[in-house]
Every structure is written in C-alpha cells, then in structure tokens.
Design a protein around this motif. Structure first.
Motif, PDB file in Angstrom:
ATOM      1  N   SER A  33       0.835  -1.190   0.000  1.00  0.00           N
ATOM      2  CA  SER A  33       0.000   0.000   0.000  1.00  0.00           C
ATOM      3  C   SER A  33       0.872   1.243   0.000  1.00  0.00           C
ATOM      4  CB  SER A  33      -0.904  -0.009   1.243  1.00  0.00           C
ATOM      5  OG  SER A  33      -1.607   1.195   1.337  1.00  0.00           O
ATOM      6  N   ALA A  34       0.461   2.210  -0.780  1.00  0.00           N
ATOM      7  CA  ALA A  34       1.271   3.422  -0.894  1.00  0.00           C
ATOM      8  C   ALA A  34       0.925   4.457   0.151  1.00  0.00           C
ATOM      9  CB  ALA A  34       1.101   4.039  -2.281  1.00  0.00           C
ATOM     10  N   SER A  35      -0.181   4.282   0.884  1.00  0.00           N
ATOM     11  CA  SER A  35      -0.549   5.269   1.884  1.00  0.00           C
ATOM     12  C   SER A  35       0.067   4.894   3.223  1.00  0.00           C
ATOM     13  CB  SER A  35      -2.076   5.338   2.016  1.00  0.00           C
ATOM     14  OG  SER A  35      -2.591   4.076   2.377  1.00  0.00           O
ATOM     15  N   PRO A  36       0.575   5.872   3.987  1.00  0.00           N
ATOM     16  CA  PRO A  36       1.181   5.569   5.272  1.00  0.00           C
ATOM     17  C   PRO A  36       0.220   4.850   6.187  1.00  0.00           C
ATOM     18  CG  PRO A  36       1.682   7.811   4.610  1.00  0.00           C
ATOM     19  CD  PRO A  36       0.672   7.283   3.650  1.00  0.00           C
ATOM     20  N   GLY A  37       0.713   3.791   6.875  1.00  0.00           N
ATOM     21  CA  GLY A  37      -0.155   2.989   7.712  1.00  0.00           C
ATOM     22  C   GLY A  37      -0.377   3.617   9.079  1.00  0.00           C
ATOM     23  N   GLY A  38      -1.527   3.304   9.678  1.00  0.00           N
ATOM     24  CA  GLY A  38      -1.825   3.740  11.025  1.00  0.00           C
ATOM     25  C   GLY A  38      -2.536   5.076  11.067  1.00  0.00           C
ATOM     26  N   ASP A  39      -3.326   5.283  12.149  1.00  0.00           N
ATOM     27  CA  ASP A  39      -4.075   6.513  12.314  1.00  0.00           C
ATOM     28  C   ASP A  39      -3.599   7.309  13.521  1.00  0.00           C
ATOM     29  OD1 ASP A  39      -5.671   5.864  10.120  1.00  0.00           O
ATOM     30  OD2 ASP A  39      -7.039   4.692  11.358  1.00  0.00           O
ATOM     31  N   THR A  40      -2.734   6.749  14.354  1.00  0.00           N
ATOM     32  CA  THR A  40      -2.271   7.431  15.546  1.00  0.00           C
ATOM     33  C   THR A  40      -1.244   8.492  15.181  1.00  0.00           C
ATOM     34  OG1 THR A  40      -2.590   5.390  16.787  1.00  0.00           O
ATOM     35  CG2 THR A  40      -1.304   7.106  17.844  1.00  0.00           C
ATOM     36  N   ALA A  41      -1.390   9.652  15.775  1.00  0.00           N
ATOM     37  CA  ALA A  41      -0.471  10.746  15.472  1.00  0.00           C
ATOM     38  C   ALA A  41       0.908  10.442  16.024  1.00  0.00           C
ATOM     39  CB  ALA A  41      -1.006  12.045  16.052  1.00  0.00           C
ATOM     40  N   GLY A  42       1.923  10.744  15.235  1.00  0.00           N
ATOM     41  CA  GLY A  42       3.308  10.575  15.642  1.00  0.00           C
ATOM     42  C   GLY A  42       4.003  11.915  15.740  1.00  0.00           C
ATOM     43  N   GLY A  59       2.283   1.838  13.252  1.00  0.00           N
ATOM     44  CA  GLY A  59       0.893   2.208  13.484  1.00  0.00           C
ATOM     45  C   GLY A  59       0.694   3.696  13.648  1.00  0.00           C
ATOM     46  N   GLN A  60       1.764   4.445  13.841  1.00  0.00           N
ATOM     47  CA  GLN A  60       1.674   5.893  13.943  1.00  0.00           C
ATOM     48  C   GLN A  60       1.991   6.552  12.596  1.00  0.00           C
ATOM     49  OE1 GLN A  60       4.447   6.920  17.099  1.00  0.00           O
ATOM     50  NE2 GLN A  60       2.833   6.811  18.644  1.00  0.00           N
ATOM     51  N   GLN A  61       1.570   7.782  12.462  1.00  0.00           N
ATOM     52  CA  GLN A  61       1.902   8.586  11.293  1.00  0.00           C
ATOM     53  C   GLN A  61       2.791   9.745  11.728  1.00  0.00           C
ATOM     54  OE1 GLN A  61      -0.841   9.664   8.182  1.00  0.00           O
ATOM     55  NE2 GLN A  61      -2.389   8.267   8.970  1.00  0.00           N
ATOM     56  N   ALA A  62       3.978   9.779  11.177  1.00  0.00           N
ATOM     57  CA  ALA A  62       4.907  10.870  11.459  1.00  0.00           C
ATOM     58  C   ALA A  62       4.835  11.876  10.318  1.00  0.00           C
ATOM     59  CB  ALA A  62       6.322  10.328  11.610  1.00  0.00           C
ATOM     60  N   THR A  63       4.811  13.138  10.656  1.00  0.00           N
ATOM     61  CA  THR A  63       4.745  14.197   9.643  1.00  0.00           C
ATOM     62  C   THR A  63       5.907  15.164   9.850  1.00  0.00           C
ATOM     63  OG1 THR A  63       3.290  15.527  11.039  1.00  0.00           O
ATOM     64  CG2 THR A  63       2.243  14.029   9.459  1.00  0.00           C
ATOM     65  N   ALA A  64       6.254  15.868   8.797  1.00  0.00           N
ATOM     66  CA  ALA A  64       7.325  16.855   8.883  1.00  0.00           C
ATOM     67  C   ALA A  64       7.262  17.767   7.673  1.00  0.00           C
ATOM     68  CB  ALA A  64       8.695  16.179   8.970  1.00  0.00           C
ATOM     69  N   GLU A  65       7.763  18.955   7.834  1.00  0.00           N
ATOM     70  CA  GLU A  65       7.908  19.901   6.731  1.00  0.00           C
ATOM     71  C   GLU A  65       9.391  20.143   6.492  1.00  0.00           C
ATOM     72  OE1 GLU A  65       5.780  23.420   7.685  1.00  0.00           O
ATOM     73  OE2 GLU A  65       3.793  22.479   7.515  1.00  0.00           O
ATOM     74  N   ILE A 181       5.039   9.772   7.033  1.00  0.00           N
ATOM     75  CA  ILE A 181       5.694   8.461   7.079  1.00  0.00           C
ATOM     76  C   ILE A 181       4.880   7.546   7.989  1.00  0.00           C
ATOM     77  CG2 ILE A 181       7.758   7.191   7.772  1.00  0.00           C
ATOM     78  CD1 ILE A 181       8.297   8.786   5.370  1.00  0.00           C
ATOM     79  N   GLY A 182       4.677   6.325   7.559  1.00  0.00           N
ATOM     80  CA  GLY A 182       3.996   5.326   8.380  1.00  0.00           C
ATOM     81  C   GLY A 182       4.632   3.966   8.198  1.00  0.00           C
ATOM     82  N   VAL A 183       4.511   3.116   9.206  1.00  0.00           N
ATOM     83  CA  VAL A 183       5.070   1.764   9.170  1.00  0.00           C
ATOM     84  C   VAL A 183       4.022   0.788   9.674  1.00  0.00           C
ATOM     85  CG1 VAL A 183       6.797   0.194  10.133  1.00  0.00           C
ATOM     86  CG2 VAL A 183       7.464   2.488   9.453  1.00  0.00           C
ATOM     87  N   THR A 184       3.819  -0.281   8.934  1.00  0.00           N
ATOM     88  CA  THR A 184       2.988  -1.396   9.380  1.00  0.00           C
ATOM     89  C   THR A 184       3.860  -2.645   9.428  1.00  0.00           C
ATOM     90  OG1 THR A 184       2.297  -1.860   7.102  1.00  0.00           O
ATOM     91  CG2 THR A 184       0.884  -0.420   8.416  1.00  0.00           C
ATOM     92  N   THR A 185       3.514  -3.592  10.286  1.00  0.00           N
ATOM     93  CA  THR A 185       4.295  -4.817  10.430  1.00  0.00           C
ATOM     94  C   THR A 185       3.403  -6.040  10.246  1.00  0.00           C
ATOM     95  OG1 THR A 185       3.966  -4.813  12.839  1.00  0.00           O
ATOM     96  CG2 THR A 185       5.966  -3.757  11.990  1.00  0.00           C
TER      97      THR A 185
END
Length: 276
Positions: A33-42, A59-65, A181-185
């Motif tokens: 899947s191309a969409s970052p995994g997880g809905d929890t804010a990182g 399971g978290q989503q990390a964001t950055a500018e 950025i997201g990671v699923t396992t």
C-alpha cells in the motif's frame, strides 16, 4: 474396520491441531500500500541526521515539513519475526512554482546503519511537474533473531528511514514540501525463525549492559528500553514453529499407533471353521 477408524481418527486429530492456514501463510502479496499505515499521530518533526532522527512506532503517522534538498530522518523499532512495510507520502509545492520533474526516494537502514534492501514496493519515483503528491513504499525482509556476522539480514533493533529528493532542477532547490511516514508490520516469525538470538537489540548507543540493567533494575530507562516497541523486546526463542513441531510429533505418534494396529490386525491367524 478398526484399523481404518484408527487412521481416520489420527488424521482428524492432526487437522484439528494444525488448524486453518492463514492467507498470509499461503501467499505473500508483492504489492504494498502506498498510503502511510496507522491513524495514531506521531512526531511532527523529523531529524536531519541519524543521531537526531525522530522516533515513532508502527501504526503511527509521522509528519514533517522540509525544503527540497534536505535529508529527513525517522527511526522506529522492529522486533524478531516482524516484516515492516514503510510508506511515505510527499506533498509537493504548487506546479506553477516548479521548473521540472523531481525524483524522490526513501532508504531504510538498520541499527548498524546498514542499508536494507526492499523486497517489494516503489522505493524511488519521479514526479512530473504537474504532480501534486508522490507515494513511496518499501517492504523489508522479515527480521531474524540472529544471523551470521557476514550476513546483511535484518536483526531486531532500531530502523532508520531517510527521505530525500535525489534529482530535480537546481531552480527548485529549497522549495517547501510536506512528508508523511507510516510503518505497518506483518508477523512472519515461524517461516524465518532461527535457533539463536542477539544478546541485545541493535540500538545505537546501547550495550549489553543496558539490557542487563533493564532486566535487573525495573523502572530504569536505558537506551534499549527507550527504543523498544510498545510491548517490549521479545526474547527471540519463541515462534509458531514450536506449534508445528509439537503437532508433527503428535501426528507421528498417531501414525505409529495406526501402524501398530494395522500390523497387529494382519498378523492374527485366520479362524478355521470346525470340521463337521
């Protein structure tokens, strides 16, 4: 008939022990899947080096500018038997502000800063001038409990994600972008289980003494403990291979009983009717 009933009972007992086979055991889809995994804010910021990488959990989503040309770093834990999938989404500036296409790329490194290859996924992609977002994905190999010193197998510990633009017009350097950025396992322990395990996970700045402190001094945070997944590091000795081994032993015992019953039944002397 008694022999047949014994063999049928053995087969049914073996099927009950093994249970249904999960779809992931039958097939391994190469698509990611191309969409970052997880809905929890990182974390909402990223590091610019390995040492300053922003930590997040699967399971978290990390964001950055950032600005085009920057190197952004994140770090997440991966434990024995897990197969991580890293997904990244880059939102580009308005097409009117860009001069041409740009190539974006993600790379993943383990705790020894060895670059880990991707099994599947689009690790690098070129975005046309009119493209608004770029989707990237990298499916890593399953993490093993131990490996030979010369091998490049993924081992339990910290994993670093680096995002950067590898090619773009010089005029577009420094333009702002937003990254997610997201990671699923996926649990793949049994098929890739090993007999040994590391003395300590590969966490930069940690030693085997850190692991000993975690085990003997409850509540003290060390480098190993701070970098652990939510449920802690596994010992590496358990995998679902033990279930298959136990089921195989039971089936072998039932087959032996069935063979004994079959041999015993065929060895009996036939009854001769008495003479009249």
């Amino acid at each position: 008939m008694r022999t047949v009933r014994t063999l049928v009972t053995a087969a049914l007992a073996g099927a009950a022990l093994l249970g249904p086979v999960s779809p992931t055991a039958l097939a391994d889809s190469p698509s990611a899947s191309a969409s970052p995994g997880g809905d929890t804010a990182g974390p909402t910021e990223a590091g610019t080096t390995f040492r300053t990488a922003a930590r997040f959990l699967p399971g978290q989503q990390a964001t950055a500018e950032g600005s085009s040309g920057d190197y952004l770093y994140w770090v997440f834990p991966a434990d024995t038997g897990q197969r991580p999938t890293v997904n990244a989404s880059v939102t580009l500036p308005d097409a009117a502000l860009r001069r041409g296409p740009a190539t974006w790329r993600i790379d993943v490194y383990d705790g020894l800063r060895r670059r880990q290859p991707c099994m599947y996924g689009v690790q690098s992609r070129t975005a046309a001038k009119e493209t608004a977002t770029v989707e990237l994905a990298c499916v890593l190999r399953p993490v093993r409990a131990s490996a030979d010193a010369w091998a490049n197998d993924p081992l339990p510990g910290s994993y670093y994600v680096r995002l950067t633009v590898s090619a773009l017009p010089d005029e577009d350097l420094g333009q702002p972008f937003t990254a997610r950025i997201g990671v699923t396992t996926l649990d793949r322990s049994g098929a890739h289980a090993t007999d040994g395990s590391l003395a300590a996970p590969l966490v930069p700045g940690a030693t085997t003494a850190d692991l000993a402190e975690v085990e003997t001094e409850a509540g003290r945070t060390t480098a190993v403990e701070a970098a652990a997944p939510e449920d802690g590091w596994s010992s590496g000795w358990w995998s679902d291979r033990w279930l298959w081994t136990g089921a195989g032993a039971v089936l072998a015992a039932l087959a032996g009983i069935g063979g004994y019953a079959l041999t015993r039944g065929s060895g009996r002397p036939s009854r001769v009717p008495p003479a009249v």
